[in-house]
Design a protein around this motif. Sequence first.
Motif, mmCIF file in Angstrom:
data_model
loop_
_atom_site.group_PDB
_atom_site.id
_atom_site.type_symbol
_atom_site.label_atom_id
_atom_site.label_comp_id
_atom_site.label_asym_id
_atom_site.label_seq_id
_atom_site.Cartn_x
_atom_site.Cartn_y
_atom_site.Cartn_z
ATOM 1 N N LYS A 49 46.494 7.624 41.389
ATOM 2 C CA LYS A 49 47.259 7.057 40.294
ATOM 3 C C LYS A 49 46.355 6.852 39.079
ATOM 4 C CE LYS A 49 50.452 3.257 39.301
ATOM 5 N NZ LYS A 49 51.073 2.014 39.842
ATOM 6 N N GLY A 50 46.798 7.298 37.932
ATOM 7 C CA GLY A 50 46.020 7.147 36.711
ATOM 8 C C GLY A 50 45.038 8.263 36.443
ATOM 9 N N SER A 51 44.963 9.261 37.333
ATOM 10 C CA SER A 51 44.008 10.355 37.136
ATOM 11 C C SER A 51 44.533 11.433 36.192
ATOM 12 C CB SER A 51 43.637 10.984 38.482
ATOM 13 O OG SER A 51 44.787 11.518 39.118
ATOM 14 N N VAL A 52 45.834 11.382 35.880
ATOM 15 C CA VAL A 52 46.428 12.328 34.931
ATOM 16 C C VAL A 52 47.201 11.554 33.868
ATOM 17 C CG1 VAL A 52 46.563 14.310 36.486
ATOM 18 C CG2 VAL A 52 48.398 12.618 36.503
ATOM 19 N N ARG A 53 47.348 12.176 32.701
ATOM 20 C CA ARG A 53 48.024 11.534 31.573
ATOM 21 C C ARG A 53 49.427 12.103 31.402
ATOM 22 N NH1 ARG A 53 43.870 12.313 26.706
ATOM 23 N NH2 ARG A 53 45.756 11.604 25.603
ATOM 24 N N PRO A 54 50.410 11.236 31.146
ATOM 25 C CA PRO A 54 51.796 11.707 31.026
ATOM 26 C C PRO A 54 52.062 12.553 29.786
ATOM 27 C CG PRO A 54 51.638 9.372 30.510
ATOM 28 C CD PRO A 54 50.304 9.771 31.063
ATOM 29 N N ASP A 55 51.153 12.535 28.810
ATOM 30 C CA ASP A 55 51.372 13.315 27.594
ATOM 31 C C ASP A 55 50.667 14.665 27.643
ATOM 32 O OD1 ASP A 55 48.844 12.219 27.566
ATOM 33 O OD2 ASP A 55 48.813 11.897 25.392
ATOM 34 N N GLN A 56 50.177 15.060 28.828
ATOM 35 C CA GLN A 56 49.446 16.311 28.979
ATOM 36 C C GLN A 56 50.160 17.234 29.964
ATOM 37 O OE1 GLN A 56 46.675 17.313 27.412
ATOM 38 N NE2 GLN A 56 46.324 15.416 26.273
ATOM 39 N N THR A 57 50.031 18.540 29.725
ATOM 40 C CA THR A 57 50.518 19.542 30.678
ATOM 41 C C THR A 57 49.316 20.167 31.370
ATOM 42 O OG1 THR A 57 52.511 20.047 29.405
ATOM 43 C CG2 THR A 57 51.765 21.711 30.972
ATOM 44 N N TYR A 58 49.377 20.233 32.686
ATOM 45 C CA TYR A 58 48.265 20.728 33.491
ATOM 46 C C TYR A 58 48.677 22.006 34.225
ATOM 47 C CZ TYR A 58 46.552 15.941 32.820
ATOM 48 O OH TYR A 58 46.139 14.746 32.278
ATOM 49 N N LEU A 59 47.672 22.731 34.684
ATOM 50 C CA LEU A 59 47.906 23.904 35.516
ATOM 51 C C LEU A 59 47.437 23.580 36.932
ATOM 52 C CD1 LEU A 59 48.822 26.870 35.715
ATOM 53 C CD2 LEU A 59 46.452 27.536 35.243
ATOM 54 N N ALA A 60 48.388 23.544 37.866
ATOM 55 C CA ALA A 60 48.068 23.279 39.270
ATOM 56 C C ALA A 60 47.940 24.601 40.017
ATOM 57 C CB ALA A 60 49.154 22.415 39.902
ATOM 58 N N ALA A 61 47.099 24.620 41.037
ATOM 59 C CA ALA A 61 46.883 25.845 41.810
ATOM 60 C C ALA A 61 46.562 25.488 43.257
ATOM 61 C CB ALA A 61 45.744 26.671 41.209
#
Length: 208
Positions: free
Chosen positions: A137-149
């Motif tokens: 929890k808290g390791s990613v920001r809600p205003d960002q788009t990430y690439l998961a793999a």
Amino acid sequence: MPCYGRLFSSLLVALVLLFASSRAPAADISVRNPSLSAGEDGYTLSADFNINLNARLDEAIAKGVTLYFVVDFELSRSRWYWLDEQVISRSQTFQLSYHALTRQYRLSSGVLHQSFPSLDDAQRILSRLRNWQVLDKGSVRPDQTYLAAVRMRLDLTQMPKTFQVNALANRDWNLSSDWARWNFTPVETSPSALTTTSVLPAAPVEAR
């Protein structure tokens, strides 16, 4: 002498299996339906894998060789001014083995294990990854788009030394899925809502 005898027997089994594998149908792994789900402590990963083992890998398991399957997960963020930022990289190992005394197949991960009467049953469970927590929890920001793999691979480096030299150079033993990639956007206002897209095709990646 008993020590040398066991070493010779292991080497002989390895050579027989590796030589025979040149005539075996190709084995492969593919990834289906990867997704990230929000929970109280972070995000969990679920995915399905199509795992096709050839007859030689089946034979190796039956002869007491443990196969080590590793699931790799990566999350990165694109940056226009520099290389992509790697946010997280995690791996989980599953051991698939056969116990002749009990005639049971065993699937293990860490201290957890489960026994099965057949290889198909063990493989069916191995092919379904559920609720593996990969992001806190808290390791990613809600205003960002990430690439998961995510991918699954057979890790030869954890196998007996007698197999590694020849197996690493034999394509029938170099078993790895392509990376399955999808866009992931956390949503702050709704923890259970995640934005994902369909899996993107990716070029084959060699096992690390």
